[in-house]
Design a protein around this motif. Structure first.
Motif, PDB file in Angstrom:
ATOM      1  N   CYS A 123       0.962  -0.984   0.007  1.00 33.64           N
ATOM      2  CA  CYS A 123       0.026  -0.004  -0.102  1.00 33.64           C
ATOM      3  C   CYS A 123       0.603   1.442   0.128  1.00 33.64           C
ATOM      4  O   CYS A 123       0.842   1.643  -0.855  1.00 33.64           O
ATOM      5  N   CYS A 124       1.921   1.064   0.889  1.00 32.69           N
ATOM      6  CA  CYS A 124       2.519   2.400   0.733  1.00 32.69           C
ATOM      7  C   CYS A 124       3.352   2.500  -0.907  1.00 32.69           C
ATOM      8  O   CYS A 124       4.036   3.373  -0.823  1.00 32.69           O
ATOM      9  N   ALA A 125       4.204   1.589  -0.788  1.00 35.51           N
ATOM     10  CA  ALA A 125       5.044   1.258  -2.586  1.00 35.51           C
ATOM     11  C   ALA A 125       3.543   1.997  -3.203  1.00 35.51           C
ATOM     12  O   ALA A 125       3.909   3.192  -4.449  1.00 35.51           O
ATOM     13  N   ALA A 126       3.006   1.666  -3.369  1.00 35.43           N
ATOM     14  CA  ALA A 126       1.308   2.027  -4.382  1.00 35.43           C
ATOM     15  C   ALA A 126       1.460   3.798  -4.209  1.00 35.43           C
ATOM     16  O   ALA A 126       1.741   4.910  -4.904  1.00 35.43           O
ATOM     17  N   GLU A 127       1.445   4.116  -3.049  1.00 33.21           N
ATOM     18  CA  GLU A 127       1.278   5.154  -2.536  1.00 33.21           C
ATOM     19  C   GLU A 127       2.928   6.177  -3.191  1.00 33.21           C
ATOM     20  O   GLU A 127       1.945   7.271  -3.936  1.00 33.21           O
ATOM     21  N   ARG A 128       3.693   5.649  -2.930  1.00 26.89           N
ATOM     22  CA  ARG A 128       4.575   6.573  -3.448  1.00 26.89           C
ATOM     23  C   ARG A 128       5.024   6.942  -5.106  1.00 26.89           C
ATOM     24  O   ARG A 128       4.945   7.188  -5.493  1.00 26.89           O
ATOM     25  N   ALA A 129       4.423   5.299  -5.849  1.00 30.19           N
ATOM     26  CA  ALA A 129       4.752   5.011  -6.877  1.00 30.19           C
ATOM     27  C   ALA A 129       3.521   5.740  -7.377  1.00 30.19           C
ATOM     28  O   ALA A 129       3.834   6.732  -8.363  1.00 30.19           O
ATOM     29  N   ARG A 130       2.822   6.253  -7.258  1.00 29.83           N
ATOM     30  CA  ARG A 130       1.185   6.837  -8.102  1.00 29.83           C
ATOM     31  C   ARG A 130       2.162   8.439  -7.432  1.00 29.83           C
ATOM     32  O   ARG A 130       1.929  10.205  -8.341  1.00 29.83           O
ATOM     33  N   GLY A 131       2.949   8.937  -6.452  1.00 33.97           N
ATOM     34  CA  GLY A 131       3.511  10.276  -6.225  1.00 33.97           C
ATOM     35  C   GLY A 131       4.929  10.407  -6.519  1.00 33.97           C
ATOM     36  O   GLY A 131       5.193  11.750  -6.895  1.00 33.97           O
ATOM     37  N   GLY A 132       5.045   9.268  -7.749  1.00 35.14           N
ATOM     38  CA  GLY A 132       6.183   9.626  -8.660  1.00 35.14           C
ATOM     39  C   GLY A 132       7.533   9.523  -7.705  1.00 35.14           C
ATOM     40  O   GLY A 132       8.571  10.099  -8.597  1.00 35.14           O
ATOM     41  N   GLU A 133       7.711   9.068  -6.224  1.00 34.34           N
ATOM     42  CA  GLU A 133       9.270   9.006  -5.908  1.00 34.34           C
ATOM     43  C   GLU A 133       9.620   8.069  -6.244  1.00 34.34           C
ATOM     44  O   GLU A 133       9.343   6.877  -6.588  1.00 34.34           O
ATOM     45  N   PRO A 134      10.632   8.549  -5.493  1.00 35.08           N
ATOM     46  CA  PRO A 134      11.898   7.899  -6.497  1.00 35.08           C
ATOM     47  C   PRO A 134      11.961   6.418  -5.138  1.00 35.08           C
ATOM     48  O   PRO A 134      11.928   6.784  -4.045  1.00 35.08           O
ATOM     49  N   TRP A 135      12.381   5.207  -6.148  1.00 31.45           N
ATOM     50  CA  TRP A 135      13.077   4.165  -5.226  1.00 31.45           C
ATOM     51  C   TRP A 135      14.802   3.907  -4.606  1.00 31.45           C
ATOM     52  O   TRP A 135      14.949   4.847  -4.776  1.00 31.45           O
ATOM     53  N   PRO A 136      14.437   3.566  -3.129  1.00 34.67           N
ATOM     54  CA  PRO A 136      15.672   3.324  -3.116  1.00 34.67           C
ATOM     55  C   PRO A 136      17.248   2.436  -4.078  1.00 34.67           C
ATOM     56  O   PRO A 136      16.129   1.478  -4.323  1.00 34.67           O
ATOM     57  N   ASP A 137      17.908   2.715  -3.608  1.00 34.65           N
ATOM     58  CA  ASP A 137      18.777   1.905  -4.755  1.00 34.65           C
ATOM     59  C   ASP A 137      19.215   0.331  -3.927  1.00 34.65           C
ATOM     60  O   ASP A 137      20.192   1.163  -3.140  1.00 34.65           O
ATOM     61  N   VAL A 138      18.859  -0.635  -3.765  1.00 31.85           N
ATOM     62  CA  VAL A 138      18.747  -1.347  -2.787  1.00 31.85           C
ATOM     63  C   VAL A 138      19.825  -2.012  -3.717  1.00 31.85           C
ATOM     64  O   VAL A 138      19.129  -3.172  -5.263  1.00 31.85           O
ATOM     65  N   PRO A 139      21.171  -2.841  -3.815  1.00 31.86           N
ATOM     66  CA  PRO A 139      21.226  -4.491  -5.024  1.00 31.86           C
ATOM     67  C   PRO A 139      20.826  -5.844  -4.005  1.00 31.86           C
ATOM     68  O   PRO A 139      20.115  -5.738  -3.499  1.00 31.86           O
ATOM     69  N   MET A 140      20.391  -5.930  -5.514  1.00 30.55           N
ATOM     70  CA  MET A 140      19.351  -7.343  -5.075  1.00 30.55           C
ATOM     71  C   MET A 140      19.481  -7.944  -6.843  1.00 30.55           C
ATOM     72  O   MET A 140      19.533  -7.269  -7.629  1.00 30.55           O
ATOM     73  N   ASP A 141      19.881  -8.964  -6.631  1.00 33.43           N
ATOM     74  CA  ASP A 141      20.293 -10.129  -7.753  1.00 33.43           C
ATOM     75  C   ASP A 141      18.701 -10.810  -8.270  1.00 33.43           C
ATOM     76  O   ASP A 141      18.891 -12.186  -7.581  1.00 33.43           O
ATOM     77  N   LEU A 142      17.856  -9.960  -8.753  1.00 35.24           N
ATOM     78  CA  LEU A 142      16.704 -10.632  -9.341  1.00 35.24           C
ATOM     79  C   LEU A 142      17.380 -11.789 -10.728  1.00 35.24           C
ATOM     80  O   LEU A 142      16.353 -12.480 -10.298  1.00 35.24           O
ATOM     81  N   GLN A 143      18.038 -11.911 -11.086  1.00 35.16           N
ATOM     82  CA  GLN A 143      18.143 -12.228 -12.104  1.00 35.16           C
ATOM     83  C   GLN A 143      18.411 -14.024 -11.356  1.00 35.16           C
ATOM     84  O   GLN A 143      18.068 -14.910 -11.866  1.00 35.16           O
ATOM     85  N   ARG A 144      18.962 -14.192 -10.594  1.00 29.94           N
ATOM     86  CA  ARG A 144      19.331 -15.238  -9.805  1.00 29.94           C
ATOM     87  C   ARG A 144      17.935 -15.722  -9.262  1.00 29.94           C
ATOM     88  O   ARG A 144      18.006 -17.132  -8.753  1.00 29.94           O
ATOM     89  N   MET A 145      17.687 -14.659  -8.666  1.00 34.81           N
ATOM     90  CA  MET A 145      16.341 -14.984  -7.816  1.00 34.81           C
ATOM     91  C   MET A 145      15.143 -16.052  -9.419  1.00 34.81           C
ATOM     92  O   MET A 145      14.979 -17.122  -8.871  1.00 34.81           O
TER      93      MET A 145
END
Lengths: 710, 144
Positions: free
Chosen positions: A635-657
């Protein structure tokens, strides 16, 4: 039905029985076959929801709040009043001495119809300190043919009028009086300045019997024919008036004033009441015609547990009147329990009314969410405490003391109720010592040997200035940490929550009655001689070590260490696990307050849909705790996305996941896409990485990282 | 982010409030700090993600996890800090008072022997896994 509802039902069921049984956690546990810890947890949760009331003491006992009292808003529905007619098993669960309830619970069968015995059951202490009085009253009413004239003795405010009314109701319920029989009450003090008028009120008058008697007039005696005539302050009845009752009491005959013809007949059960010594205030010939004398004990002569019940009763009554739940801070409770209440139950009731009115004012002015009675709301005389309790704390109902007033036998503590009462009050000694406040110490000492309070019981005070209950939380925390040690040394932890201007005097007074080992609190008390440990020191400093040292040093404990109090259950640190539906409701409520750009209810629903979809596709389960957190996050993420706020840059190996968990990854991505579509937002891909870890309950970032570092 | 310590020379307690990307903890952060102030407790609460705690464990005295990052409990426990997962109801209602109580219950149990940091100026609990045993044991039951 959830466990909590089962507990609540059990407590509610007790309400249909005579009196109002209160349950301990252990009793609930054994009745429902659950652990005591769980029972205690649910009971506390119900208490916080305002659905049950607590009777303090050890052990704490609980009873269901009256059903006419609505649960606080937002509560997920109160179950209908229990329909099971059976009360609790009397063998296993001793009900408390009867708690007087103002009316039958709505929707429940009238317990009064069960039998005349239940009429007296409404009285607090009917099976405790009032038991002898009740027995005498029953005998007086039932004695053939029309009952026996009765004199009620007792200091002001003990409830003589109420007792007379209950005797009348008992007479009707037992068939001794017909339904609708008159109950005529008259206060002899009202016309004491004019005996002629008083007697004409009582007996009626013939025309011309005295100046102003212009017509024949019936008196109260005639109006009470076939019923009860209650004469309050009967000692104000002049001698000639007393004599006029002789033929009525002997033969059922009387004459109106100034009447000379045939005698009139009336069948009247006379009940008189007085605060005076009848030997001095009434003619001996009159007294002889009143065969039953019932002594009603003053508040000080009654066990503490009954006083606690009375306080709770009056608080509940005020709560119903205001339509709110009334809670009382521990210190205010102690003061109510211990102040010298000269006016007895009547004064206790009016003092509680005053306190509630004051607390209500504060509530109305927006001070707080519910009605909380704190020390500041109590009338002055309550705060001052008063002289030591004449009967002594924890004394059984005063044995032999009743003799001074009449023939009533004082209650025997051999009765189960009496034993319970003693036990209940003895356990409260140290806490009661706090309530004494020491302020009455100047006014005459205790009767020698009458008090069982150990001299200067050792105590550790937790102090806060606010009304936020920090003191109680600190108390729980300290007890949890040092429970066994405190129990061994007989040191009580007493929460003290005060207004700033009260601190100095109240603590100084406490020091006279208690041996204060240390004060733990959020503000330093103005007591240089008492060691003070701040909460802060406990958390980040060496406060615990210092506190342990203070406890260990000789001379800190009581001269005669009290028998180790039974340590209660460890305080539940976190809130008892709430039902998921409660949590969802709470979640939506908080999000409604803080989300601006998305609809909170919709977002919460879509959030849970994400989890359901993922569970369906993967066949795996997501635990409810995680689900709640995930939904809040989404819910908070949706609110933030609506407002166009930036996301923190967190290293995450999505491909490996994705490579290692292809199926779960796909399910996560699809569920998230559906969420985005329905709410009209775009979330960064990182979100899928987070969601996968939460749903799988694996910290993949850490796992991958540690593999690399190895 | 330093706050003057109001009582003695004890430093402020630094709490990491962990969720994913610091997204949903800000509500609770405020209410937790408010609750601490009400108890005259000098406390700094930072809403952070798991990665930040892992990178700078020395910056925090205690760690509270949002229920959605429960999965990181074990890996973060290796940092040797008092740590707990917040009860979901507390989290959902942003109940700072309840979270504070939970936090306080986590802090190290009393030690009988004079502690080595007791006399150190500005001494901070050392935070080694052994001295934090109590903290780990006290993980809230409700979330188990």
């Amino acid at each position: 039905m959830t466990r909590r509802e089962r507990v609540f039902r059990l407590l509610q069921k007790g309400k249909t029985g005579p009196g109002s049984p209160a349950w301990t956690a252990s009793q609930v546990a054994s009745a429902l076959g659950i652990s005591r810890c769980n029972a205690s947890r649910e009971l506390n949760a119900l208490y916080h929801q305002g659905r049950v009331n607590k009777i303090p003491g050890k052990p704490v006992r609980f009873y269901a709040r009256s059903v006419e009292q609505p649960p606080p808003p937002g509560d997920p529905g109160t179950p209908a009043p229990a329909t099971e007619p059976a009360g609790p098993d009397p063998g296993r669960l001793p009900p408390l001495p009867g708690l007087r309830r103002p009316g039958p619970p709505a929707g429940a069968a009238l317990p009064e119809s069960a039998g005349p015995e239940s009429v007296f059951g409404e009285l607090v202490g009917a099976r405790g300190s009032l038991r002898p009085a009740v027995r005498q009253a029953q005998a007086a009413v039932l004695y053939p043919p029309h009952g026996l004239a009765t004199l009620l003795l007792g200091p002001t405010g003990v409830g003589k009028s109420l007792f007379a009314q209950i005797m009348y109701r008992y007479a009707v319920a037992s068939g001794r009086l017909r339904p609708g029989a008159p109950f005529v009450a008259f206060n002899c003090a009202d016309y004491a300045h004019n005996p002629q008028l008083l007697l004409s009120q009582l007996f009626g008058a013939a025309r011309g019997s005295y100046t102003g008697a212009q017509a024949d007039r019936a008196g109260l005696v005639e109006k009470a024919d076939g019923g009860v005539l209650f004469l309050d302050e009967i000692h104000r009845l002049p001698s000639e008036g007393q004599e006029m009752f002789f033929p009525l009491l002997d033969e059922g005959h009387f004459r109106r004033l100034g009447e000379t013809g045939a005698e009139r007949h009336a069948s009247v059960l006379l009940i008189g009441a007085t605060t005076q010594d009848p030997a001095a205030a009434l003619l001996e010939t009159f007294r002889r015609r009143i065969p039953i004398t019932i002594h009603l004990p003053g508040l000080a002569e009654r066990p503490l547990v009954e006083r606690a019940e009375l306080i709770q009763l009056f608080l509940d009554r005020e709560g119903r009147r205001m339509g709110k739940t009334v809670t009382v801070t521990p210190l205010a409770w102690q003061l109510l329990l211990s102040y010298e209440c000269q006016g007895n139950v009547g004064q206790l009731r009016s003092d509680i009314q005053m306190a509630c009115a004051d607390a209500f004012l504060e509530y109305r002015s927006g001070g707080r969410a519910g009605i909380l009675v704190d020390v500041a709301h109590l009338p002055e005389r309550v705060r001052r405490g008063g002289a030591p309790h004449p009967g002594g704390w924890g004394s059984p109902p005063a044995q032999g003391d009743g003799g001074r007033a009449g023939s009533a036998t004082p209650p025997k503590s051999a009765t189960p109720a009496g034993r319970r009462a003693c036990r209940g009050s003895r356990r409260q000694e140290p806490a009661a010592a706090l309530g004494k406040n020491g302020k009455g110490l100047g006014k005459g000492g205790r009767k020698p040997g009458s008090s069982r309070v150990p001299p200067r019981a050792a105590a550790l005070l937790t102090l806060c200035l606010s009304r936020e209950g920090s003191a109680v939380q600190l108390q729980q925390w300290v007890e949890e940490r040092l429970g066994p040690q405190l129990a061994r040394l007989g040191v009580q932890v007493i929460p003290v929550s005060l207004l700033e201007e009260e601190v100095g005097s109240t603590l100084a007074a406490l020091l006279r009655t208690l041996k204060v080992v240390a004060v733990v609190g959020t503000v330093p008390p103005p007591l240089p001689e008492v060691p003070y440990i701040s909460l802060h020191e406990l958390v980040v400093g060496d406060g615990w070590r210092r506190l342990e040292g203070l406890l260990a040093s000789p001379g800190t404990t009581a001269v005669n260490p009290a028998p180790a109090p039974v340590p209660g259950p460890p305080a539940v640190v976190t809130r008892p696990a709430a039902a998921l539906s409660d949590i969802v409701a709470a979640l939506a409520a908080s999000l409604r307050r803080c989300l601006r750009r998305v609809d909170a209810d919709q977002a919460v629903a879509e959030g849970f849909a994400v989890i359901q979809q993922w569970e369906r596709e993967t066949g795996q389960r997501c635990d409810p705790d995680t689900a709640v957190g995930v939904v809040m996050h989404l819910c908070c993420a949706a609110e933030r996305a609506r407002g166009g706020e930036p996301w923190p840059d967190v290293p995450m190996d999505l491909q490996r996941m994705e490579a290692e968990f292809p199926r779960a990854w796909q399910a996560t991505a699809r569920a998230l896409a559906a969420f985005e579509r329905r709410l009209g937002v775009r979330l960064p891909e990182l979100e899928a990485g987070f969601l996968l870890q939460a749903l799988l309950q694996r910290d993949l970032s850490a796992e991958f990282h540690s593999e690399r570092s190895v | 982010m330093s706050v003057p310590a109001p009582q003695g020379n004890h430093p402020a307690l630094r709490v990491a409030l962990v969720c994913s990307f610091g997204m949903s903890t800000s509500l609770l952060q405020e209410s937790l700090e408010r609750a601490a102030r009400a108890h005259s407790l000098d406390m700094v609460v930072e809403a952070v993600g798991t990665a930040e705690v892992r990178q700078h464990p020395e910056s925090y005295d205690a760690i509270l996890l949002g229920p959605q990052v429960r999965y990181a409990r074990q890996s973060l426990a290796r940092l040797g800090k008092p740590l707990a997962v917040i009860d979901p109801f507390v989290y959902a209602t942003a109940n700072g008072e309840a979270a504070l109580r939970m936090l306080l219950a986590l802090m190290p149990a009393p030690v009988s022997a004079p502690s080595e940091h007791g006399n150190a100026p500005g001494g901070r609990p050392s935070g080694t896994p052994s001295s934090r045993g109590g903290g780990q044991r006290r993980s809230p039951r409700a979330t188990e």
